[in-house]
Scaffold this motif. Structure first.
Motif, PDB file in Angstrom:
ATOM      1  N   ALA A   1       0.865  -1.185   0.000  1.00  0.00           N
ATOM      2  CA  ALA A   1       0.000   0.000   0.000  1.00  0.00           C
ATOM      3  C   ALA A   1       0.897   1.228   0.000  1.00  0.00           C
ATOM      4  N   PHE A   2       0.626   2.156  -0.920  1.00  0.00           N
ATOM      5  CA  PHE A   2       1.396   3.404  -0.999  1.00  0.00           C
ATOM      6  C   PHE A   2       0.443   4.557  -0.687  1.00  0.00           C
ATOM      7  N   THR A   3       0.847   5.420   0.235  1.00  0.00           N
ATOM      8  CA  THR A   3      -0.046   6.496   0.676  1.00  0.00           C
ATOM      9  C   THR A   3       0.585   7.851   0.359  1.00  0.00           C
ATOM     10  N   GLY A   4      -0.246   8.804  -0.044  1.00  0.00           N
ATOM     11  CA  GLY A   4       0.300  10.142  -0.334  1.00  0.00           C
ATOM     12  C   GLY A   4      -0.783  11.069  -0.847  1.00  0.00           C
ATOM     13  N   SER A   5      -0.364  12.148  -1.519  1.00  0.00           N
ATOM     14  CA  SER A   5      -1.340  13.121  -2.010  1.00  0.00           C
ATOM     15  C   SER A   5      -1.966  12.605  -3.304  1.00  0.00           C
ATOM     16  N   SER A   6      -3.114  13.192  -3.689  1.00  0.00           N
ATOM     17  CA  SER A   6      -3.841  12.645  -4.837  1.00  0.00           C
ATOM     18  C   SER A   6      -3.317  13.186  -6.180  1.00  0.00           C
ATOM     19  N   ALA A   7      -2.170  13.886  -6.179  1.00  0.00           N
ATOM     20  CA  ALA A   7      -1.576  14.323  -7.453  1.00  0.00           C
ATOM     21  C   ALA A   7      -0.429  13.365  -7.804  1.00  0.00           C
ATOM     22  N   TRP A   8      -0.501  12.782  -8.990  1.00  0.00           N
ATOM     23  CA  TRP A   8       0.461  11.735  -9.347  1.00  0.00           C
ATOM     24  C   TRP A   8       1.927  12.180  -9.278  1.00  0.00           C
ATOM     25  N   PRO A   9       2.306  13.367  -9.819  1.00  0.00           N
ATOM     26  CA  PRO A   9       3.743  13.709  -9.783  1.00  0.00           C
ATOM     27  C   PRO A   9       4.294  13.721  -8.349  1.00  0.00           C
ATOM     28  N   ALA A  10       3.521  14.310  -7.430  1.00  0.00           N
ATOM     29  CA  ALA A  10       3.995  14.359  -6.038  1.00  0.00           C
ATOM     30  C   ALA A  10       4.024  12.953  -5.437  1.00  0.00           C
ATOM     31  N   PHE A  11       3.016  12.170  -5.774  1.00  0.00           N
ATOM     32  CA  PHE A  11       2.910  10.807  -5.250  1.00  0.00           C
ATOM     33  C   PHE A  11       4.111   9.970  -5.706  1.00  0.00           C
ATOM     34  N   ARG A  12       4.381  10.088  -7.000  1.00  0.00           N
ATOM     35  CA  ARG A  12       5.479   9.302  -7.596  1.00  0.00           C
ATOM     36  C   ARG A  12       6.815   9.715  -6.984  1.00  0.00           C
ATOM     37  N   GLU A  13       6.944  11.007  -6.750  1.00  0.00           N
ATOM     38  CA  GLU A  13       8.191  11.502  -6.166  1.00  0.00           C
ATOM     39  C   GLU A  13       8.389  10.953  -4.756  1.00  0.00           C
ATOM     40  N   ARG A  14       7.266  10.879  -4.013  1.00  0.00           N
ATOM     41  CA  ARG A  14       7.346  10.387  -2.638  1.00  0.00           C
ATOM     42  C   ARG A  14       7.686   8.893  -2.597  1.00  0.00           C
ATOM     43  N   HIS A  15       7.205   8.163  -3.617  1.00  0.00           N
ATOM     44  CA  HIS A  15       7.430   6.707  -3.619  1.00  0.00           C
ATOM     45  C   HIS A  15       8.333   6.328  -4.788  1.00  0.00           C
ATOM     46  N   ALA A  16       9.615   6.556  -4.583  1.00  0.00           N
ATOM     47  CA  ALA A  16      10.574   6.336  -5.669  1.00  0.00           C
ATOM     48  C   ALA A  16      10.572   4.887  -6.139  1.00  0.00           C
ATOM     49  N   ASP A  17      10.128   3.965  -5.242  1.00  0.00           N
ATOM     50  CA  ASP A  17      10.213   2.539  -5.586  1.00  0.00           C
ATOM     51  C   ASP A  17       8.905   1.961  -6.115  1.00  0.00           C
ATOM     52  N   ILE A  18       7.912   2.803  -6.357  1.00  0.00           N
ATOM     53  CA  ILE A  18       6.608   2.234  -6.700  1.00  0.00           C
ATOM     54  C   ILE A  18       6.634   1.515  -8.056  1.00  0.00           C
ATOM     55  N   ILE A  19       7.339   2.087  -9.022  1.00  0.00           N
ATOM     56  CA  ILE A  19       7.395   1.440 -10.345  1.00  0.00           C
ATOM     57  C   ILE A  19       8.235   0.168 -10.255  1.00  0.00           C
ATOM     58  N   ASP A  20       9.305   0.224  -9.408  1.00  0.00           N
ATOM     59  CA  ASP A  20      10.118  -0.986  -9.204  1.00  0.00           C
ATOM     60  C   ASP A  20       9.249  -2.120  -8.673  1.00  0.00           C
ATOM     61  N   HIS A  21       8.358  -1.764  -7.751  1.00  0.00           N
ATOM     62  CA  HIS A  21       7.511  -2.808  -7.165  1.00  0.00           C
ATOM     63  C   HIS A  21       6.620  -3.426  -8.245  1.00  0.00           C
ATOM     64  N   GLY A  22       6.047  -2.574  -9.106  1.00  0.00           N
ATOM     65  CA  GLY A  22       5.225  -3.082 -10.211  1.00  0.00           C
ATOM     66  C   GLY A  22       6.055  -3.986 -11.118  1.00  0.00           C
ATOM     67  N   ALA A  23       7.283  -3.538 -11.444  1.00  0.00           N
ATOM     68  CA  ALA A  23       8.130  -4.320 -12.351  1.00  0.00           C
ATOM     69  C   ALA A  23       8.512  -5.660 -11.710  1.00  0.00           C
ATOM     70  N   ALA A  24       8.704  -5.655 -10.377  1.00  0.00           N
ATOM     71  CA  ALA A  24       9.068  -6.912  -9.686  1.00  0.00           C
ATOM     72  C   ALA A  24       7.902  -7.899  -9.763  1.00  0.00           C
ATOM     73  N   ILE A  25       6.680  -7.413  -9.571  1.00  0.00           N
ATOM     74  CA  ILE A  25       5.506  -8.304  -9.671  1.00  0.00           C
ATOM     75  C   ILE A  25       5.392  -8.853 -11.093  1.00  0.00           C
ATOM     76  N   ALA A  26       5.659  -7.972 -12.086  1.00  0.00           N
ATOM     77  CA  ALA A  26       5.475  -8.361 -13.499  1.00  0.00           C
ATOM     78  C   ALA A  26       6.395  -9.503 -13.914  1.00  0.00           C
ATOM     79  N   ARG A  27       7.390  -9.804 -13.091  1.00  0.00           N
ATOM     80  CA  ARG A  27       8.248 -10.949 -13.429  1.00  0.00           C
ATOM     81  C   ARG A  27       7.495 -12.259 -13.272  1.00  0.00           C
ATOM     82  N   TYR A  28       6.440 -12.270 -12.435  1.00  0.00           N
ATOM     83  CA  TYR A  28       5.735 -13.554 -12.243  1.00  0.00           C
ATOM     84  C   TYR A  28       4.218 -13.453 -12.390  1.00  0.00           C
ATOM     85  N   ASP A  29       3.667 -12.218 -12.511  1.00  0.00           N
ATOM     86  CA  ASP A  29       2.196 -12.114 -12.538  1.00  0.00           C
ATOM     87  C   ASP A  29       1.793 -10.795 -13.190  1.00  0.00           C
ATOM     88  N   ASP A  30       0.498 -10.681 -13.560  1.00  0.00           N
ATOM     89  CA  ASP A  30      -0.004  -9.384 -13.996  1.00  0.00           C
ATOM     90  C   ASP A  30      -0.084  -8.469 -12.772  1.00  0.00           C
TER      91      ASP A  30
END
Ligand SMILES: Nc1ncnc2c1ncn2[C@@H]1O[C@H](COP(=O)(O)OP(=O)(O)O)[C@@H](O)[C@H]1O
Ligand SMILES: [Mg+2]
Length: 496
Positions: A311-340
């Protein structure tokens, strides 16, 4: 000494473990704190020391009896299972009577060993309901409630027990899928006993618990050829395991469930493209009128027991959210190695208060729905400040004795809140509607989160998150109508 040989040996082994490594309580803390190697070390210690720890136990018995006991202890399955139940005692809490392992008494007169009681089960005319498992440690916590449920059901409706619930590890089946060994409930003594069967026993119906989806698939397929009633057949369970398919089905059926977007794993190779997909989903879920702090769930589409869910928590604006969670895309990419990858809008603003001075924590309600009827359940409370409540994700189970007296608070306020009869009826009804999407699954666990919006109509929204075709945590389950411990009465009517 008890009147059970396996318990006596187990206790002796546990004494040896404690003398060498520390108290069971201390060991459990270490193991659950992440010291996975410790269990291996203890297991190896037992392999090299078990005989020396067993023999002193028998010194006061007559020599002839010691001889027979030594012969029994030479049976490899008897010995290895006792070792395993000693280990599982170290690992986890036992929430049912202790399991008694019975040696193979074939060709041996059980009266020869006078000190111990060896049960004889009479199952003529019984319907054999097998619970097939892959993971044995502490499995009795899960199966004991079902054994008692079936027994109570039969006695209340038919005077005599008609069903025998037998738990079997998949390796205990023979080539004709008959049981060569089983964990059973001995109604005469209220014991749980594990017995090697001299003559293999045919199965009339089968249920899958504590199995991986892979093993479920394999054995569901095998049992299909035997025209055996299955709880739950794999193809139907597969649909329940697919979170996005459930989401689509629930949307059509007007079941409230949080918005979801699926990113196929083949579309995740390029990080920029993946990031754009996250941004699109985010903007679909959250708008300028969303609360100041929002939550985005990123999880594997067919995951289970909270594995991979974050679960990633933050403000409802994507640029600020993404900045706060530098690893969020990494987490998606890690899941994509074995699942949608499944993205979901985080829901639920009611917090559970264990007691009036405790901090409110996030929670899920779990309902066990059998044949369309929500019969029992429990509450899963998250750790403080954590969003994920499932036990696999760090949460813990709280028993639901009296749901209308549980204390809640709306997030961000200090106002205490309790559910009333109408809320409860809506919540339970929503769990039942969710199960309609997989009608072939006769026993499912439905997870619900609650959102309270004062002044809105309706103010209480029960959001269905997840449906589990192999529901666990059954030792904590209580019937919704009586508050008594138990899982299901209805299931047994479906068997025959
Ligand atoms: N959309 C959501 N809103 C709030 N909490 C969620 C949401 N999705 C998942 N969770 C939390 O994460 C836990 C695990 O997610 P779930 O979808 O049930 O996966 P699993 O199948 O692994 O149990 C849930 O029990 C709940 O606490
Ligand atoms: Mg879940």
């Amino acid at each position: 000494m008890s009147n059970d040989l396996s318990q006596d040996i187990k206790n002796r082994l546990l004494n040896g473990i404690q003398a060498r490594f520390g108290t069971i309580g201390e060991l459990r803390v270490q193991i659950h704190g992440g010291n996975a190697e410790l269990l291996n070390t203890i297991s190896q210690f037992l392999d090299t020391n078990d005989y020396s720890m067993i023999t002193p136990l028998f010194q006061e018995l007559p020599a002839a009896e010691i001889d027979i006991i030594n012969t029994l202890c030479n049976q490899s399955s008897f010995r290895s299972r006792i070792k395993q139940i000693a280990l599982e005692t170290v690992y986890g809490e036992q929430l049912c009577p202790p399991l008694k392992i019975i040696p193979d008494l074939d060709r041996l007169n059980p009266n020869a060993v006078k000190t111990y009681h060896f049960p004889v089960l009479d199952w003529r005319e019984r319907w054999i309901h097998a619970i097939l498992v892959e993971y044995l440690p502490n499995v009795c916590n899960e199966i004991y409630p079902l054994m008692i449920d079936a027994y109570v059901h039969d006695l209340s409706e038919h005077e005599n027990p008609r069903i025998a619930v037998v738990c079997s590890h998949y390796s205990w089946l023979d080539d004709s899928l008959r049981l060569t060994r089983g964990i059973c409930f001995d109604e005469k003594t209220d014991d749980i006993v594990e017995i090697p069967f001299t003559a293999p026993i045919s199965v009339n119906s089968v249920q899958f618990l504590c199995v991986s989806p892979q093993l479920h698939q394999k054995y569901s397929h095998f049992f299909e050829d035997f025209k055996c009633f299955q709880v739950n057949p794999y193809p139907a369970s597969c649909k329940a395991d697919n979170k996005f398919a459930c989401y689509q089905c629930w949307k059509e059926a007007n079941v409230t469930t949080p918005d979801a977007v699926l990113i196929k794993k083949e579309d995740c190779g390029n990080r920029d493209a993946l990031s754009r997909k996250f941004a699109d989903a985010f903007e679909r879920f959250f708008t300028a009128s969303s609360p100041e702090e929002i939550t985005l769930i990123v999880q594997p589409n067919t995951g289970t027991e909270g594995r991979g869910t974050r679960a990633f928590t933050g403000s409802s604006a994507w640029p600020a959210f993404r900045e706060r969670h530098a690893d969020i895309i990494d987490h998606g990419a890690a899941i994509a190695r074995y699942d949608d990858v499944l993205l979901r809008r985080g829901v639920g603003n009611l917090l559970f208060l264990e007691n009036p001075s405790a901090a409110g924590v996030f929670f899920d309600l779990r309902f066990t729905v059998a044949g369309g009827l929500a019969e029992s359940g429990f509450l899963m409370a998250a750790r403080e400040k954590d969003f994920i409540s499932s036990p696999g994700g760090g949460g813990r189970i709280v028993e639901l004795k009296d749901p209308l007296n549980l204390q809640f608070v709306v997030k961000g306020t200090h106002l205490p809140f309790k559910l009333d009869d109408d809320h409860w009826e809506d919540i339970v009804g929503m769990a039942e509607c969710a199960a309609v999407c997989v009608p072939e699954c006769k026993l499912v666990g439905v997870d619900i989160r609650l959102e309270w919006n004062e002044g809105k109509n309706p103010p209480m929204i029960p959001y269905v998150l997840d449906i589990n075709p192999r529901p666990a945590g059954l030792a904590h389950s209580r019937f919704l109508d009586t508050g008594e411990t138990g899982v299901t009465q209805r299931l047994w009517d479906y068997l025959f």
